[in-house]
Enzyme design. Structure first.
Site, PDB file in Angstrom:
ATOM      1  N   ASP A 211      64.686   2.596  24.331  1.00  0.00           N
ATOM      2  CA  ASP A 211      63.321   2.314  23.893  1.00  0.00           C
ATOM      3  C   ASP A 211      63.087   2.696  22.440  1.00  0.00           C
ATOM      4  OD1 ASP A 211      62.950   1.473  26.467  1.00  0.00           O
ATOM      5  OD2 ASP A 211      61.085   2.579  26.775  1.00  0.00           O
TER       6      ASP A 211
ATOM      7  N   ASN B 257      62.752  -3.635  27.204  1.00  0.00           N
ATOM      8  CA  ASN B 257      61.795  -3.397  28.280  1.00  0.00           C
ATOM      9  C   ASN B 257      60.907  -2.216  27.924  1.00  0.00           C
ATOM     10  OD1 ASN B 257      60.521  -3.857  30.708  1.00  0.00           O
ATOM     11  ND2 ASN B 257      62.076  -2.854  31.966  1.00  0.00           N
TER      12      ASN B 257
ATOM     13  N   ASP C 270      54.408   8.954  36.267  1.00  0.00           N
ATOM     14  CA  ASP C 270      55.867   8.868  36.204  1.00  0.00           C
ATOM     15  C   ASP C 270      56.518   9.971  37.023  1.00  0.00           C
ATOM     16  OD1 ASP C 270      55.883   6.604  34.671  1.00  0.00           O
ATOM     17  OD2 ASP C 270      56.123   7.651  32.767  1.00  0.00           O
TER      18      ASP C 270
ATOM     19  N   GLU D 113      58.591  -0.602  34.920  1.00  0.00           N
ATOM     20  CA  GLU D 113      59.864  -1.281  34.698  1.00  0.00           C
ATOM     21  C   GLU D 113      60.262  -2.171  35.878  1.00  0.00           C
ATOM     22  OE1 GLU D 113      59.977   2.090  31.773  1.00  0.00           O
ATOM     23  OE2 GLU D 113      59.000   1.578  33.649  1.00  0.00           O
TER      24      GLU D 113
ATOM     25  N   HIS E  41      65.191   3.347  34.988  1.00  0.00           N
ATOM     26  CA  HIS E  41      65.768   4.662  34.731  1.00  0.00           C
ATOM     27  C   HIS E  41      65.248   5.730  35.674  1.00  0.00           C
ATOM     28  CE1 HIS E  41      62.166   5.731  31.987  1.00  0.00           C
ATOM     29  NE2 HIS E  41      61.937   4.535  32.501  1.00  0.00           N
ATOM     30  N   ARG E  42      63.958   5.678  35.992  1.00  0.00           N
ATOM     31  CA  ARG E  42      63.379   6.746  36.814  1.00  0.00           C
ATOM     32  C   ARG E  42      63.820   6.638  38.281  1.00  0.00           C
ATOM     33  NH1 ARG E  42      61.201   9.642  33.289  1.00  0.00           N
ATOM     34  NH2 ARG E  42      59.911   8.824  31.599  1.00  0.00           N
TER      35      ARG E  42
ATOM     36  N   LYS F 253      67.484   4.181  29.015  1.00  0.00           N
ATOM     37  CA  LYS F 253      66.135   3.905  28.528  1.00  0.00           C
ATOM     38  C   LYS F 253      65.470   5.166  27.990  1.00  0.00           C
ATOM     39  CE  LYS F 253      61.749   1.814  29.994  1.00  0.00           C
ATOM     40  NZ  LYS F 253      61.658   0.807  28.928  1.00  0.00           N
TER      41      LYS F 253
END
Length: 666
Positions: free
Chosen positions: A52, A94, A320, A348, A392-393, A420
């Site tokens: 990012d 993204n 998040d 995402e 990613h998370r 990311k």
């Protein structure tokens, strides 16, 4: 960073020590844009290095901003009073933290800009922001589906700033953030932003307001509905900015501490006084029973209550980090409900659907609502192949399933998606993880000289993301070190060489072999080095000295070791043992081709005789003679390509994993 198709994580027992986190994505991209919009130079320290931030830096360069990376810092020379380049085509991956603010800033300035991203970015809504910008008079059009990127931005607008600018707040707080970052550029009078509906993710707006103040813009706020940017606002550089460690990334290690650290896992780079809203994740950790202590730039979390206590929590303030709670819920004493998380659907991926699907794979019962998840812990854990949806998370939070009480491994598909925000996430996890050495997976590939075991082992290791041990290289390195020290490779010097072998400062890095920092890759690959390796390998004391050194390579996530006694002596408990061979004639042909390419011209007959002599010597030596382990699988690659052999070994390995059996249930 692991770039493999998947990464298998063995079951972990505990975590201990400390971990230093990368910089916050939310802060990093906001600071980069603010620095670009300011007059003068801003030095940004501890900037997150991720997908990012890289797309944001590339965009700023394309717009004519000065970008000078200096170690862990980046020097940004802003546009100031001048406008950015009048025309640019920006690819923003993204990265919502790049797409939304850049769209707003460029729209109020005007020009000829096209903003696009990966296919998923073109599915993430931006219509509410575009509607707000069009209220102002900005020329902004969709190049695909209405309401979604890609976008085209046109000429400088005649802005209408006398009426409040309305923007919805219930889809993404990034729309409000984008306006707050862009409008100081044109605040010839007081500019008012009116939020329509409830504002979600308020802590992220707090980050924006805090950073605006650091760059000289003081926004007046009336609750969470009305924001006023004062007339005459302009950005001024603070000179230097330090980026806090990412509080969202801290959530994974805070959770790991609550799950599996008796003494506490210390997280460096962020403390309780963080400006990031996700720091409030620690309140949820405490509510579930974790023990949390903190200082000005650190947090420490330890396991206390067990099992964890179930929660019923409104997660609007930690959207998040709440994903981490969803996995912690697997270890709770009852159902956990996470509410007010509708924003997950426009991230995402559709995170609500993704988390529900993947939690069920592990054995949990999950109820998925429009804006909530209710998670009942597994009555029986299952081995899970976690699809990560290029998110990613998802990848990071499901790594916490490795602490499951059933001792089952977890497969993370597409692990590179963590790039990311946290490219080295898995390396950081492995650095603090603890488990008995026998549970670290090992594949042994033994065989005679010139059977191709090194090529097969190194490629297998690459495909799995495992470490690679070339045990033969250790003997070659020992011989090289001994000859450099003036020692004859014979029984008279056996114990001196063995003592040297115990302390060999050897490392395998990216296909290179290092001895005390000296690259000896080529020096140990000569025919003379091979012969010398055979001499020292026949010395029992040297072989004993190298056992512990070889065993020290058994580290997470796993190891592929090649040699002649890996499965019989060094790793007798290896999960897969392969004995690789080929006919002496075929091995002689292969060796002949290798030597011809290096400028040597021995006859095939000579090479075959030499190989047969080595085979006899190796099979008759007193210590660890060359022979297959009793439980080894035999692989004759006389008529096989490297690709065929690798595919066969990987198939054997896959058949021994629990994921194949679990796949039908998933």
């Amino acid at each position: 960073m692991f770039a493999t198709e998947f990464l298998d994580l063995p079951a972990l027992d505990a975590v201990a020590g400390e971990v230093r986190l990368p910089g916050s994505k939310s802060i990093s991209n906001r600071v980069l844009l603010l620095a670009a919009l300011s007059e003068g130079t801003t030095v940004v320290h501890d900037l997150l290095d991720s997908d990012d931030t890289r797309v944001m830096l590339d965009a700023l360069r394309a717009l004519g901003c000065g970008v000078d990376a200096q170690g862990t810092s980046v020097r940004i020379t802003g546009f100031g009073a001048r406008d950015p380049a009048p025309q640019a085509r920006l690819f923003l991956g993204n990265a919502g933290t790049a797409m939304r603010p850049l769209a707003a800033a460029l729209a109020v300035l005007g020009g000829d800009f096209e903003l696009s991203g990966v296919p998923r970015m073109h599915e993430r809504p931006i219509g509410d922001l575009v509607d707000a910008l069009r209220q102002l008079g900005c020329a902004i059009d969709y190049l695909g589906q209405d309401g979604y990127p890609p976008l085209r931005i046109g000429q400088a607008p005649a802005l209408r700033l006398d009426a409040p600018i309305q923007v919805r707040g219930d889809v993404s707080s990034q729309f409000l953030t984008a306006l707050l970052l862009a409008l100081p550029l044109v605040a010839r009078q007081d500019v008012v932003i009116q939020v329509v509906g409830e504002l979600i993710s308020k802590p992220y707006v707090e980050i924006t307001l805090n950073l605006l103040a650091r760059f000289g813009v003081q926004v007046r706020r009336e609750g969470w509905q009305r924001f006023t940017i004062p007339a005459g606002s302009r950005y001024t550089t603070p000179g230097e900015v330090h980026v806090e460690a990412d509080a969202s990334s801290a959530s994974y290690f805070a959770a790991a501490g609550a799950l599996a650290s008796s003494k506490g896992l210390r997280i460096l780079g962020v403390g309780r006084d963080s400006i990031q809203g996700d720091i409030r994740f620690l309140d949820a950790v405490q509510a579930m029973g974790g023990k949390v202590t903190s200082g000005p730039n650190w947090i420490e979390v330890a396991r206390s209550a067990w099992p964890l206590k179930a929660l019923d929590l409104d997660c609007n303030h930690i959207p998040d980090a709440a994903m981490t709670l969803a996995v912690m819920a697997l270890y709770a004493d009852g159902p956990t409900t996470l509410r007010n998380i509708a924003s997950w659907r426009v991230k995402e991926t559709d995170r609500l659907a993704a988390m529900a699907t993947e939690l069920r794979k592990l054995g949990a019962e999950v109820e998925e609502g429009a804006d909530f998840l209710r998670i009942t812990p597994p009555s029986q854990w299952r081995a899970g192949r976690i699809r990560t949806y290029d998110d990613h998370r998802v990848a990071m939070c499901f790594s916490l399933a490795t602490f499951n009480p059933a001792g089952l491994p977890v497969r993370i598909e597409d692990p590179k998606c963590v790039a990311k925000t946290f490219p080295d996430y898995f390396e950081a996890l492995f650095a603090v993880a603890q488990l008995p050495a026998p549970r670290v997976p090992v594949i042994c590939i033994d065989g005679p000289t010139a059977s191709g075991k090194g090529t097969l082992a190194s490629e297998t290791a690459r495909r799995l993301g495992y470490l690679y041990l070339d045990s033969g290289a250790l003997y070659r390195i020992t011989a090289l070190a001994a000859t450099r020290a003036g020692l004859a490779l014979d029984l008279a010097h056996e114990h001196t060489i063995a003592s040297m072998a115990e302390r060999l400062p050897v490392a395998f890095e990216q296909g290179r072999v290092l001895l005390g920092g000296d690259d000896v890759t080529d020096a140990i690959r000569t025919e003379e080095a091979g012969m010398n390796a055979s001499k020292v390998s026949a010395l029992p004391a040297v072989r004993t000295a190298l056992v512990a050194l070889q065993q020290s390579f058994r580290r997470l996530p796993g190891l592929v070791a090649d040699g002649r006694d890996m499965g019989t002596v060094i790793f007798p408990d290896a999960q897969l043992k392969v004995f690789l061979t080929a006919s002496a004639a075929r091995r002689a042909e292969r060796r002949h081709k290798q030597l011809i390419s290096k400028g040597f011209a021995p006859t095939i007959e000579t090479l075959r005789a030499d190989l047969e002599a080595r085979d006899a010597r190796d099979s008759q030596r007193a210590v660890a003679p060359l022979k297959p382990a009793q439980d080894a699988l035999l692989l004759d690659n006389s008529e096989q390509s490297v690709e065929d052999s690798v595919a066969l070994v990987l198939a054997w390995w896959e058949a021994r994993q629990p994921f194949a059996a679990a796949g039908e249930k998933q």
